[in-house]
Scaffold this motif. Structure first.
Motif, short mmCIF file in Angstrom:
data_model
loop_
_atom_site.label_atom_id
_atom_site.label_comp_id
_atom_site.label_asym_id
_atom_site.label_seq_id
_atom_site.Cartn_x
_atom_site.Cartn_y
_atom_site.Cartn_z
N THR A 82 -8.35 18.61 2.76
CA THR A 82 -7.15 19.03 2.56
C THR A 82 -6.69 20.16 3.12
O THR A 82 -7.37 21.03 3.02
N ILE A 96 -0.95 14.85 -0.77
CA ILE A 96 -1.87 14.49 -1.48
C ILE A 96 -2.85 15.83 -1.66
O ILE A 96 -3.30 16.08 -0.39
N ASP A 97 -3.13 16.34 -2.57
CA ASP A 97 -3.85 17.44 -2.72
C ASP A 97 -5.31 17.19 -3.38
O ASP A 97 -5.32 16.87 -4.57
N GLY A 98 -6.16 16.85 -2.33
CA GLY A 98 -7.31 16.35 -2.77
C GLY A 98 -7.70 14.99 -1.90
O GLY A 98 -7.03 14.88 -0.85
N ASP A 99 -9.07 14.62 -2.23
CA ASP A 99 -9.32 13.31 -1.21
C ASP A 99 -8.15 12.05 -1.66
O ASP A 99 -7.91 11.78 -2.68
N ARG A 126 -1.95 9.69 5.16
CA ARG A 126 -2.09 10.92 4.36
C ARG A 126 -0.67 11.66 4.53
O ARG A 126 -0.29 12.87 3.94
N LYS A 306 -9.29 5.64 -2.11
CA LYS A 306 -10.40 6.49 -1.73
C LYS A 306 -11.50 5.61 -1.11
O LYS A 306 -11.83 4.47 -1.47
N SER A 372 -8.58 8.88 -10.05
CA SER A 372 -8.52 9.64 -8.67
C SER A 372 -9.20 10.98 -8.96
O SER A 372 -9.24 11.74 -7.83
N THR A 375 -7.83 14.43 -7.55
CA THR A 375 -6.61 14.33 -6.76
C THR A 375 -5.21 14.45 -7.50
O THR A 375 -4.88 13.83 -8.60
N CYS A 377 -0.62 14.79 -6.54
CA CYS A 377 0.52 14.16 -5.79
C CYS A 377 1.40 15.50 -5.76
O CYS A 377 1.95 15.44 -6.72
#
Length: 425
Positions: A82, A96-99, A126, A306, A372, A375, A377
């Motif tokens: 990220t 998206i903050d994370g995988d 992404r 994921k 998730s 993760t 948003c």
């Protein structure tokens, strides 16, 4: 030609390939959600001039003697980590903050059940530059539809509101029409873990849970929505509206004999609701629309895919990826696990088995949904480019010098060959 010439030529090719990678990264320095690639060099083919030996009781061992034939590009890897948040001021822009990846595709994909499409066939992205198209679908900047979970009638809400949301006794009977009031000792004394649903002072249906010990009970409150995202992956779209402009929510077809069993069916309206504003909750991915009539509509929730090896996804078109060979398995998740499968007791669509010990399966149209994890948003902005300009410029200088050094080998080898040819004059 000598081996040095072959080695130098392979080095030139390898450094040119590396420069291509650097050029691609620098050209996308301002491309939102761009994932930079990196290169590694690999030694080329070796030939053995003399083999090695372990030695014996009389003589010592010796190392093998080998000549190499230059270098090549070993790997070109994606960095899917990220990057920074870039605010845009648009409520429909999401990072998206994370995988994980957004799931995008056309409007006709169907999942779950016989003939259902698989997640690996879908595009992943992404880049969250979202908007609503003329038909009410949530789409990205290229017109691809965003997939998630649409809101349908919440069966828990419908069942509890048969009694008006009043405080119930152990027999399920209303008690004097009272609503939840944490300062009312009579209500607290009549709390039942088997009947935890009440109305609050604002008329919202709530679920109350109690922890601790008497008299120091602690009560936690959860608001139960009238409509809740169903655990069926489907294109996200606004509900239809009736003649008065009120939202007509879609339904989840649960008739096994129906041709649309397991699918989400739109309401009977012709037009979609008129939207005034849209917000996206970062902890649940829920999309809430305020209509032109002032009605708050929970449209649904964004789904996140994921993969086991995010760096192993394959570019297929622009900023889209697919989980092909090298990426591993692909899993469906919901942000904060706000959407659970119907076989989860915490899901509003859960139906206990008739007989104790009987297995509880998922309903039609579902595929397993996991959490998730961390993760989220984040709305109002996009992910910045993954290009580190300082590193790329530094790498470019090193590649340029490496290329120049290889050309010197070609020049020197040419001079030596010239001397050899000129021996007979």
């Amino acid at each position: 030609m000598t081996g040095a010439m072959y080695a130098a030529v392979s080095g030139l090719k390898a450094h040119m390939s590396a420069l291509n990678v650097i050029g691609q990264n620098i050209s996308n320095v301002n491309t939102n959600a761009y994932k930079a690639t990196r290169y590694t060099f690999l030694e080329a083919l070796y030939t053995t001039v003399r083999g090695g030996s372990n030695g014996s009781t009389q003589v010592g061992g010796r190392n093998p003697a080998q000549n190499g034939y230059g270098a090549s590009i070993g790997t070109i890897d994606l960095d899917m980590s990220t990057k920074n948040y870039t605010p845009t001021g648009r409520a429909m822009d999401v990072m998206i903050d994370g995988d994980g990846f957004f799931i995008v595709g056309d409007k006709t994909s169907y999942f779950g059940g016989e003939g259902g499409k698989e997640l690996k066939d879908m595009y992943l992205s992404r880049l969250g530059n979202f908007d609503i198209d003329s038909q009410g679908y949530l789409v990205d900047g290229q017109g691809q539809v965003i997939y998630g979970y649409l809101s349908v009638a919440n069966p828990v809400y419908a069942e509890q509101m048969k009694h008006g949301g009043e405080l119930l006794n152990d027999k399920g009977e209303p008690i004097d029409g009272k609503v939840w009031d944490p300062t009312d000792k009579d209500i607290l004394d009549k709390y039942s873990a088997d009947k935890p649903y009440y109305l609050d002072k604002d008329g919202q249906l709530i679920k109350v849970s109690r922890t601790g010990k008497d008299p120091n009970w602690k009560y936690e409150i959860e608001v139960i929505d009238e409509f809740s995202p169903a655990p069926v992956l489907t294109p996200i779209r606004l509900p239809k509206q009736d003649d008065n402009g009120k939202a007509i929510y879609p339904t989840w077809d649960q008739d096994p004999d129906s041709l649309t069993y397991g699918q989400i069916i739109d309401g009977a309206g012709v037009k979609t609701i008129g939207r005034d504003s849209i917000s996206i909750d970062e902890n649940t991915g829920r999309i809430t629309c305020t209509t032109t009539k002032g009605q708050a509509v929970v449209v649904g929730a964004i789904a996140i895919a994921k993969v086991e090896n995010p760096n192993g996804v394959t570019h297929v078109d622009g900023h889209y990826y697919q989980a092909l060979d090298g990426a591993g398995d692909i899993r469906l998740t919901s942000i904060g696990h706000s959407v659970k499968n119907s076989n989860d007791p915490e899901s509003p669509f859960y139906v206990p088995p008739q007989n104790a010990g009987d297995p509880v399966g998922m309903k039609g149209g579902e595929i397993p949904i996991e959490s998730s994890g961390g993760t989220k948003c984040i709305s109002g902005g996009l992910e910045s480019s993954g290009t580190d300009l300082a590193s790329e410029i530094s790498n470019m200088i090193m590649i340029q010098r490496g290329y120049q050094a290889n050309t010197r080998i070609v020049t020197v080898t040419d001079s030596m060959l010239e001397e050899l040819v000129n021996m007979k004059r």
